[in-house]
Design a protein around this motif. Structure first.
Motif, PDB file in Angstrom:
ATOM      1  N   ASP A 292       0.784  -1.212   0.091  1.00  0.00           N
ATOM      2  CA  ASP A 292      -0.110  -0.101   0.004  1.00  0.00           C
ATOM      3  C   ASP A 292       0.687   1.325   0.009  1.00  0.00           C
ATOM      4  N   ARG A 293       2.221   1.092   0.193  1.00  0.00           N
ATOM      5  CA  ARG A 293       3.045   2.278  -0.283  1.00  0.00           C
ATOM      6  C   ARG A 293       2.890   3.399   1.009  1.00  0.00           C
TER       7      ARG A 293
ATOM      8  N   ASP B 270       1.395   1.593  13.183  1.00  0.00           N
ATOM      9  CA  ASP B 270       0.173   1.041  12.736  1.00  0.00           C
ATOM     10  C   ASP B 270       0.425   0.310  11.197  1.00  0.00           C
ATOM     11  N   ALA B 271       1.087   1.177  10.239  1.00  0.00           N
ATOM     12  CA  ALA B 271       1.412   0.584   8.984  1.00  0.00           C
ATOM     13  C   ALA B 271       2.581  -0.800   9.224  1.00  0.00           C
TER      14      ALA B 271
ATOM     15  N   PHE C  85       2.489  -4.003   6.390  1.00  0.00           N
ATOM     16  CA  PHE C  85       3.711  -4.549   6.023  1.00  0.00           C
ATOM     17  C   PHE C  85       3.351  -6.191   6.060  1.00  0.00           C
ATOM     18  N   TYR C  86       3.683  -6.741   4.732  1.00  0.00           N
ATOM     19  CA  TYR C  86       3.678  -8.305   4.573  1.00  0.00           C
ATOM     20  C   TYR C  86       4.899  -8.855   4.641  1.00  0.00           C
TER      21      TYR C  86
ATOM     22  N   THR D 144       0.822 -10.308   8.113  1.00  0.00           N
ATOM     23  CA  THR D 144       1.253  -9.052   8.882  1.00  0.00           C
ATOM     24  C   THR D 144       1.642  -9.478  10.228  1.00  0.00           C
ATOM     25  N   LEU D 145       2.062  -8.393  10.866  1.00  0.00           N
ATOM     26  CA  LEU D 145       2.418  -8.691  12.546  1.00  0.00           C
ATOM     27  C   LEU D 145       0.981  -8.773  13.258  1.00  0.00           C
ATOM     28  N   GLU D 146       0.005  -8.027  12.810  1.00  0.00           N
ATOM     29  CA  GLU D 146      -1.080  -8.293  13.468  1.00  0.00           C
ATOM     30  C   GLU D 146      -1.780  -9.225  13.343  1.00  0.00           C
TER      31      GLU D 146
END
Length: 324
Positions: free
Chosen positions: A169-170, A176-177, A182-183, A217-219
């Motif tokens: 998503d740049r 939060d990003a 971040f994948y 993602t980390l989430e």
């Protein structure tokens, strides 16, 4: 212009002297320190630095550092670093296995390549290489990666670390990003890792072989872990553990775990645990010999009825049932 610098850090004194003249800075001092900065040419800055066995106090422990490097920066090529030598060695008594790290390589605006990495301690040595890269576009980090390969030249001990991260998503860097956008595709694989570093009793049985893989993602990660073998000498007996686990959608699933120590063996261990609801169940078989008696007992452990405070992760109360 002449420079004199005397300072003390962590109860360690340092003495340096130097000059600034003809668009150059020269600094020399204790521990064979030599620093030169040259800004005489337009649009170009070049520098070199070296020191030998420089003592540093870090977080209560003493470290000895050595460095030999040169650096350049130009408006056309950006920065380039040649790291001819960098060494760190624990010199105090805080870490009993006395780690030592030596590496060399090149660093620039696209990442780093370390063509020589040597980690050693009282128990073994691991040699290898490392690559770090990152891609920036319009000041946005689009992707990054790390690859580290280490191998003991005298045994089967090895460690392989891989990490690839992308920012589809740049989004600009921010907590939060990093957590949600971040994948990641990451793995750590260890083979016959010497665990004497962390054991009070040294033995050739103290080894670990296993792996961890992470995607997403980390989430909301998908994590799989395999413990092929973890053995440790405990009170004259060899403890052995193996098994696997998966975490998906914040639920952890255990499969085929085995614990073996002396006359006690716990096998067929399986279960699941929901991190969101803080509930789960664990199944196992316990087999043990006590003098002339043998115990063969299936057990079931249930975790339920958590009481959580609003906004908290850990419950303030819960129910734990043991069924045999």
């Amino acid at each position: 212009m002449f420079l004199l610098l005397d300072l003390t850090a962590g109860n360690i004194p340092y003495h340096f002297a130097g000059t600034i003249a003809n668009s150059m800075v020269d600094l020399t001092g204790d521990y064979e320190t030599s620093v030169r900065v040259d800004y005489s040419k337009p649009n170009l800055l070049s520098a070199s630095a070296s020191f030998l066995n420089l003592p540093v106090s870090i977080m209560g422990t003493s470290v000895i550092a050595s460095l030999d490097t040169d650096f350049s920066y130009s408006t056309q090529d950006g920065f380039n670093v040649n790291l001819n030598r960098f060494e760190l060695e624990e010199a105090g008594n805080t870490i009993r296995f006395k780690p030592h790290l030596a590496l060399g390589g090149k660093i620039n605006g696209y990442g780093a390549h370390f063509d020589s990495i040597v980690y050693s301690d009282l128990f073994s040595e691991l040699d290898g290489t490392a690559d770090i890269f990152f891609a920036l576009e319009d000041s946005v980090l689009e992707s990054a990666g790390i690859k580290i390969q280490m191998k003991n030249p005298l045994s089967e001990e090895s460690v392989l670390i891989n990490l690839d991260a992308s920012n589809p998503d740049r989004l600009p860097l921010g907590l939060d990003a990093i957590m949600n956008s971040f994948y990641l595709d990451a793995s750590v694989v260890a083979n016959n890792l010497d665990m004497n570093r962390f054991s009070t009793v040294n033995s050739s049985n103290n080894v670990l072989t296993g792996s961890v893989y992470l995607t997403g993602t980390l989430e909301q990660p998908y994590v799989s872990a395999g413990l092929d073998n973890f053995s440790l000498l405990v009170s004259g007996d060899v403890m052995r553990m193996s098994g696997s686990a998966i975490m998906e959608n914040r639920e952890v699933t255990l499969n085929d775990f085995i614990f073996d120590l002396g006359s006690t063996k716990i096998d067929q261990v399986s279960g699941n645990f929901d991190l969101s609801s803080f509930t789960g169940v664990l199944l196992a078989n316990i087999n043990a010999d006590f003098i002339e008696e043998s115990i063969h007992m299936p057990v079931k452990l249930e975790l339920k009825d958590p009481v959580k405070k609003e906004g908290g992760f850990m419950p303030s109360a819960f129910t734990l049932n043991l069924i045999t």
